[in-house]
Design an enzyme around this catalytic site. Sequence first.
Site, PDB file in Angstrom:
ATOM      1  N   LYS A 261       0.864  -1.186   0.000  1.00 28.91           N
ATOM      2  CA  LYS A 261       0.000   0.000   0.000  1.00 28.91           C
ATOM      3  C   LYS A 261       0.897   1.231   0.000  1.00 28.91           C
ATOM      4  O   LYS A 261       1.694   1.425   0.912  1.00 28.91           O
ATOM      5  CB  LYS A 261      -0.901   0.005   1.240  1.00 28.91           C
ATOM      6  CG  LYS A 261      -1.628   1.346   1.482  1.00 28.91           C
ATOM      7  CD  LYS A 261      -2.526   1.308   2.721  1.00 28.91           C
ATOM      8  CE  LYS A 261      -3.122   2.695   3.026  1.00 28.91           C
ATOM      9  NZ  LYS A 261      -3.952   2.716   4.254  1.00 28.91           N
ATOM     10  N   ASP A 266      -2.667  10.331   3.525  1.00 29.04           N
ATOM     11  CA  ASP A 266      -4.062   9.922   3.724  1.00 29.04           C
ATOM     12  C   ASP A 266      -4.801  10.975   4.548  1.00 29.04           C
ATOM     13  O   ASP A 266      -4.711  10.989   5.773  1.00 29.04           O
ATOM     14  CB  ASP A 266      -4.087   8.557   4.429  1.00 29.04           C
ATOM     15  CG  ASP A 266      -5.497   8.020   4.634  1.00 29.04           C
ATOM     16  OD1 ASP A 266      -6.445   8.596   4.051  1.00 29.04           O
ATOM     17  OD2 ASP A 266      -5.645   7.021   5.364  1.00 29.04           O
ATOM     18  N   LYS A 273     -10.207  12.922   8.098  1.00 30.23           N
ATOM     19  CA  LYS A 273      -9.668  12.528   9.400  1.00 30.23           C
ATOM     20  C   LYS A 273      -9.632  13.728  10.338  1.00 30.23           C
ATOM     21  O   LYS A 273      -9.524  14.864   9.875  1.00 30.23           O
ATOM     22  CB  LYS A 273      -8.222  12.030   9.216  1.00 30.23           C
ATOM     23  CG  LYS A 273      -8.087  10.639   8.658  1.00 30.23           C
ATOM     24  CD  LYS A 273      -6.617  10.226   8.627  1.00 30.23           C
ATOM     25  CE  LYS A 273      -6.458   8.827   8.045  1.00 30.23           C
ATOM     26  NZ  LYS A 273      -7.086   7.768   8.848  1.00 30.23           N
ATOM     27  N   ASP A 284       1.733   6.609   5.365  1.00 27.94           N
ATOM     28  CA  ASP A 284       0.747   5.615   4.934  1.00 27.94           C
ATOM     29  C   ASP A 284       1.192   4.847   3.680  1.00 27.94           C
ATOM     30  O   ASP A 284       0.410   4.130   3.063  1.00 27.94           O
ATOM     31  CB  ASP A 284      -0.609   6.307   4.710  1.00 27.94           C
ATOM     32  CG  ASP A 284      -1.796   5.371   4.949  1.00 27.94           C
ATOM     33  OD1 ASP A 284      -1.590   4.311   5.573  1.00 27.94           O
ATOM     34  OD2 ASP A 284      -2.912   5.708   4.504  1.00 27.94           O
ATOM     35  N   ASP A 343     -12.150   6.989   3.872  1.00 28.10           N
ATOM     36  CA  ASP A 343     -10.917   6.807   4.638  1.00 28.10           C
ATOM     37  C   ASP A 343     -10.495   5.331   4.690  1.00 28.10           C
ATOM     38  O   ASP A 343      -9.394   5.019   5.136  1.00 28.10           O
ATOM     39  CB  ASP A 343     -11.115   7.363   6.055  1.00 28.10           C
ATOM     40  CG  ASP A 343      -9.813   7.561   6.795  1.00 28.10           C
ATOM     41  OD1 ASP A 343      -8.748   7.506   6.144  1.00 28.10           O
ATOM     42  OD2 ASP A 343      -9.859   7.778   8.023  1.00 28.10           O
ATOM     43  N   ARG A 347      -7.526  -0.575   1.220  1.00 37.87           N
ATOM     44  CA  ARG A 347      -8.034  -1.830   0.642  1.00 37.87           C
ATOM     45  C   ARG A 347      -8.463  -1.629  -0.809  1.00 37.87           C
ATOM     46  O   ARG A 347      -8.402  -2.557  -1.616  1.00 37.87           O
ATOM     47  CB  ARG A 347      -9.163  -2.377   1.522  1.00 37.87           C
ATOM     48  CG  ARG A 347     -10.354  -1.468   1.633  1.00 37.87           C
ATOM     49  CD  ARG A 347     -11.213  -1.773   2.859  1.00 37.87           C
ATOM     50  NE  ARG A 347     -10.619  -1.230   4.090  1.00 37.87           N
ATOM     51  CZ  ARG A 347     -11.162  -1.346   5.302  1.00 37.87           C
ATOM     52  NH1 ARG A 347     -12.287  -1.999   5.472  1.00 37.87           N
ATOM     53  NH2 ARG A 347     -10.565  -0.826   6.362  1.00 37.87           N
TER      54      ARG A 347
HETATM   55  N1  BES Z   1      -4.104   4.696   6.943  1.00 38.97           N
HETATM   56  C1  BES Z   1      -5.196   4.419   7.789  1.00 38.97           C
HETATM   57  C2  BES Z   1      -4.846   3.460   8.925  1.00 38.97           C
HETATM   58  C3  BES Z   1      -3.826   3.964   9.916  1.00 38.97           C
HETATM   59  C4  BES Z   1      -4.229   4.588  11.078  1.00 38.97           C
HETATM   60  C5  BES Z   1      -2.487   3.756   9.702  1.00 38.97           C
HETATM   61  C6  BES Z   1      -3.284   5.026  11.990  1.00 38.97           C
HETATM   62  C7  BES Z   1      -1.539   4.186  10.613  1.00 38.97           C
HETATM   63  C8  BES Z   1      -1.943   4.816  11.760  1.00 38.97           C
HETATM   64  C9  BES Z   1      -6.339   3.800   6.984  1.00 38.97           C
HETATM   65  O1  BES Z   1      -6.443   4.242   5.673  1.00 38.97           O
HETATM   66  C10 BES Z   1      -7.612   4.208   7.656  1.00 38.97           C
HETATM   67  O2  BES Z   1      -7.896   5.366   7.666  1.00 38.97           O
HETATM   68  N2  BES Z   1      -8.317   3.237   8.188  1.00 38.97           N
HETATM   69  C11 BES Z   1      -9.529   3.488   8.875  1.00 38.97           C
HETATM   70  C12 BES Z   1     -10.560   2.512   8.381  1.00 38.97           C
HETATM   71  C13 BES Z   1     -11.947   2.830   8.808  1.00 38.97           C
HETATM   72  C14 BES Z   1     -12.453   4.079   8.122  1.00 38.97           C
HETATM   73  C15 BES Z   1     -12.831   1.653   8.479  1.00 38.97           C
HETATM   74  C16 BES Z   1      -9.264   3.319  10.356  1.00 38.97           C
HETATM   75  O3  BES Z   1      -8.499   2.436  10.734  1.00 38.97           O
HETATM   76  O4  BES Z   1      -9.802   4.102  11.135  1.00 38.97           O
HETATM   77 ZN    ZN Z   2      -4.691   4.872   4.804  1.00 39.34          ZN
HETATM   78 MN    MN Z   3      -7.542   6.016   5.465  1.00 34.88          MN
END
Ligand code: BES
Ligand code: ZN
Ligand code: MN
Length: 495
Positions: A261, A266, A273, A284, A343, A347
Amino acid sequence: MPISIEISFSKSVKVSGGLVVAMGSLAAPVSAAAKTADPAGQLDKAVKIAGFTGKSFSTVDVFAPVDAPADRIALVGTGDPEKLSSHEWMRVGGKIFSLIGKASKVTVLLGDAGVPSTEATADMALGLMMRSYSFDTYKTRKGEDDDNGSRKVSVVFQHDEASDCKKAFAVRQAISEGVELARNLVNEPANVLGPVEFADRAKELESLGVDVEILTEKDMKKLKMEALLGVSLGSPRPPRMAIMRWQGAKPKDKPVAFIGKGVVFDTGGVSIKPAAGMEDMKGDMGGAAAVIGLMHVLAARKAKVNAVGIIGLVENAIDGAAQRPGDIVRSMSGQTIEVINTDAEGRLVLCDALTYCQERFKPAIMINLATLTGAIIVALGPHHAGLFSNDDELSRALTKAGEVTEERVWRMPLGSDYDKMIDSKFADMKNTGGRHAGAITAAQFLKRFVKDTPWAHLDIAGTAMGSPSTDINQSWASGFGVRLLDELVRANYES
Ligand code: BES
Ligand code: ZN
Ligand code: MN
């Protein structure tokens, strides 16, 4: 202040000035080698006063005793040196680095009777190299006594089998470079490192004999990678996909494939966010960084394996063209996805990369790495990456490699109950499964794009960045995954 280390190994050294580091053990806190640097015999006393017993990873820093050939003498404890693992020798090396201070010349005097072994000595040198890493490209105000902003330190390991040490270190040198590359990419800010610049970094692997192709937006449109392209819509910076190939085995051997990835930043997109800590989202692309770092290692050490690295590079930004919650996209596999939360973009990037990888390369195994969910940080903290897999043997091999390198993974469950959580009212699936089991539903999503290939997904959100400092890493970015997967390849897939 960045220190660049020059490592060498020598059968015999004549100490004059600089720092001497000697090993101490529980059996002999002041080793015979240390005594050679201490003609006046004052170390015993100094060690007693400091309470140094030779316990592993303890150190004592002694000013040079009268008449000593060195400016400073320091000792590093190895406990029972016969019992130290390869990773523990790396930690000893990290400790040696921590003792350098202002010295520009370091002589490491090793024990006698074949301990440490040539491999262990090379491990120490690798640990020292990894500890020496720092990212200060953008610091214009350097230390006050520092005229050009960086300095060289030469480190000589005295070992009877110096040329074997050197051979053993050549492989570690490749590992050290790969880890450094991955750390640099993760630490680099997103204004400097967009998808195009990132792809350029992948292209640089060509100098090592890696074949690198870059797919542009146009290429990906032709391939119908609508899931990946949807993430990129809100950014003025176009997406890229880099495909790196190392052919170290017979041309016909099926490759092992690594997919990363690479979200260069992000913001969360329209499902934006919160501001606090958002700066961390420059990291990210930790999965993509690990894949580039790994490909560097495999090529630099000329691994006898065919390996493919594929990284999906996009920015998840936000403007009037950005994708919205409720949008439905058609992935390259043909399956449709309802984007509930913009967000949950990682995936969407990975699913098209996984499809492309299987269709084009038919790999023997496929491992993807991603800073995919906050939920895996809640579950495992910074000490294990989440491992999700459809294959017990691959899981065992990864777990073993994690124990050897101390880049640990912990297997998490998959199953149809979790899979149901991502069924959608309007499309084949949705990109989030609600509040519960967030790391698992993310993995279930990816699994829907995997056919019969043995596959593993490593969620490295907690381990790639921001983890606590260790004896071999003091930087925000750890380079997690490079050593883990290099070890996996070495132990299981090389001919
Ligand atoms: N890049 C983030 C996950 C992340 C969070 C990586 C903190 C490193 C540190 C990912 O794209 C994300 O935002 N995931 C969300 C998914 C949710 C919206 C289902 C998450 O984990 O909150
Ligand atoms: Zn992400
Ligand atoms: Mn995200």
